[in-house]
Design an enzyme around this catalytic site. Structure first.
Site, short mmCIF file in Angstrom:
data_model
loop_
_atom_site.label_atom_id
_atom_site.label_comp_id
_atom_site.label_asym_id
_atom_site.label_seq_id
_atom_site.Cartn_x
_atom_site.Cartn_y
_atom_site.Cartn_z
N TYR A 73 0.82 -1.20 0.00
CA TYR A 73 0.00 0.00 0.00
C TYR A 73 0.87 1.26 0.00
O TYR A 73 0.36 2.35 -0.27
CB TYR A 73 -0.93 0.04 1.21
CG TYR A 73 -1.90 -1.10 1.33
CD1 TYR A 73 -2.14 -1.96 0.26
CD2 TYR A 73 -2.58 -1.35 2.52
CE1 TYR A 73 -3.03 -3.02 0.37
CE2 TYR A 73 -3.47 -2.40 2.63
CZ TYR A 73 -3.69 -3.24 1.56
OH TYR A 73 -4.56 -4.29 1.68
N HIS A 134 0.16 -12.07 1.92
CA HIS A 134 -0.81 -11.26 1.17
C HIS A 134 -1.50 -12.05 0.06
O HIS A 134 -2.68 -11.84 -0.22
CB HIS A 134 -0.12 -10.03 0.57
CG HIS A 134 -1.06 -8.91 0.28
ND1 HIS A 134 -0.65 -7.63 0.07
CD2 HIS A 134 -2.42 -8.87 0.18
CE1 HIS A 134 -1.69 -6.85 -0.15
NE2 HIS A 134 -2.78 -7.59 -0.10
#
Length: 285
Positions: A73, A134
């Site tokens: 991010y 992830h």
């Protein structure tokens, strides 16, 4: 339809642990390792710089206690600043639940260790409450090796719980066969009309919580069902979607940089959906 009916039975048996839930999104759920996680989190995907910092601080000031981030991010430093801005006499680090992730380029035993240290430095924290993979690699051996790395940092005490994200039963099967520690959660895309019921059922049968990312953005909020429920309960479609994700036994992590939306997303505990209404939303899939 069989999956939907089976899930309703699962809910009634309290398999997900959310039946008779608390009255606030700050109430917590017990994970399979004995640790606890808040009923709802604050997502930060897409938030960067000052917006990320201020949104996180504001969310924590509004009562959120769970923050989700990721190296991908590009905002861990900003999220960390937001966390430290909010810390005070009434909000302490031990009251918070902070989650970040291991990315594909770090999927190895040594890579996990390095990734964790870098994330802790960016977040300016001494430990994480949850570290997850992830996304799975196509090679089961890489996933298993990475999981061994997560188990190692768990032993170090710098991480309290470990889990995965975007794993299907095909990914989870080999990992579970080789794991000494079971994942506590599987974070997946989950919204009205966007549900992998097979993965949900697989995880719940193994006492692995589903954490719902994009619980609003990718849902069918313009459906007649959602609009009808919003009108009945005097709520927004987004609030109906979030309430539904909680009712069906998942942990939503809505993301917003808008203060009004951050507040609205927490106002889910003055109403509940009926079993028939839950089924209607389920069938949007």
């Amino acid at each position: 339809m069989k999956i939907v009916i089976a899930f309703i039975k699962l809910k009634l048996s309290n398999q997900g642990g959310l039946l008779n839930m608390g009255k606030s999104f700050t109430d917590s759920l017990k994970l399979n390792d004995g640790n606890r996680i808040p009923l709802m989190g604050f997502g930060t995907a897409g938030l960067k710089g000052r917006e990320a910092e201020e949104s996180v601080a504001y969310a924590l000031e509004q009562g959120y206690r769970f923050v989700d981030t990721s190296p991908n991010y590009g905002n861990e430093t900003d999220v960390g600043k937001g966390i430290h801005t909010a810390l005070n006499e009434s909000i302490k680090r031990e009251d918070l639940f902070v989650l970040t992730k291991v990315e594909r380029e770090d999927m190895s035993v040594e890579g996990v260790r390095t990734s964790l240290e870098e994330s802790l430095e960016r977040l300016n924290l001494d430990y994480l409450d949850l570290l997850i993979i992830h996304a799975p690699d196509d090679d089961d051996a890489v996933n298993i090796d990475t999981w061994k790395g997560l188990e190692a940092v768990l032993e170090s005490g710098k991480v309290k719980s470990i889990g995965v994200s975007n794993f299907t039963p095909d990914n989870l099967g080999p990992l579970l066969e080789n794991a000494a520690v079971k994942p506590v959660i599987n974070q997946v895309k989950f919204a009205p009309g966007t549900v992998d019921w097979e993965t949900k059922k697989y995880c719940e049968s193994r006492n692995i919580f589903i954490m719902a990312y994009s619980p609003i953005k990718r849902g069918k909020l313009d459906s007649d069902v959602i609009r009808k429920l919003a009108k009945k309960y005097h709520k927004t479609p987004e609030q109906i979607a979030l309430r539904w994700t909680i009712e069906v036994g998942t942990i939503p992590i809505p993301r917003s940089g808008n203060k009004e939306h951050i507040r609205d997303n927490a106002e889910l505990f003055d109403f509940s959906l009926t079993e028939d209404e839950i089924k209607e939303v389920n069938e949007l899939n």
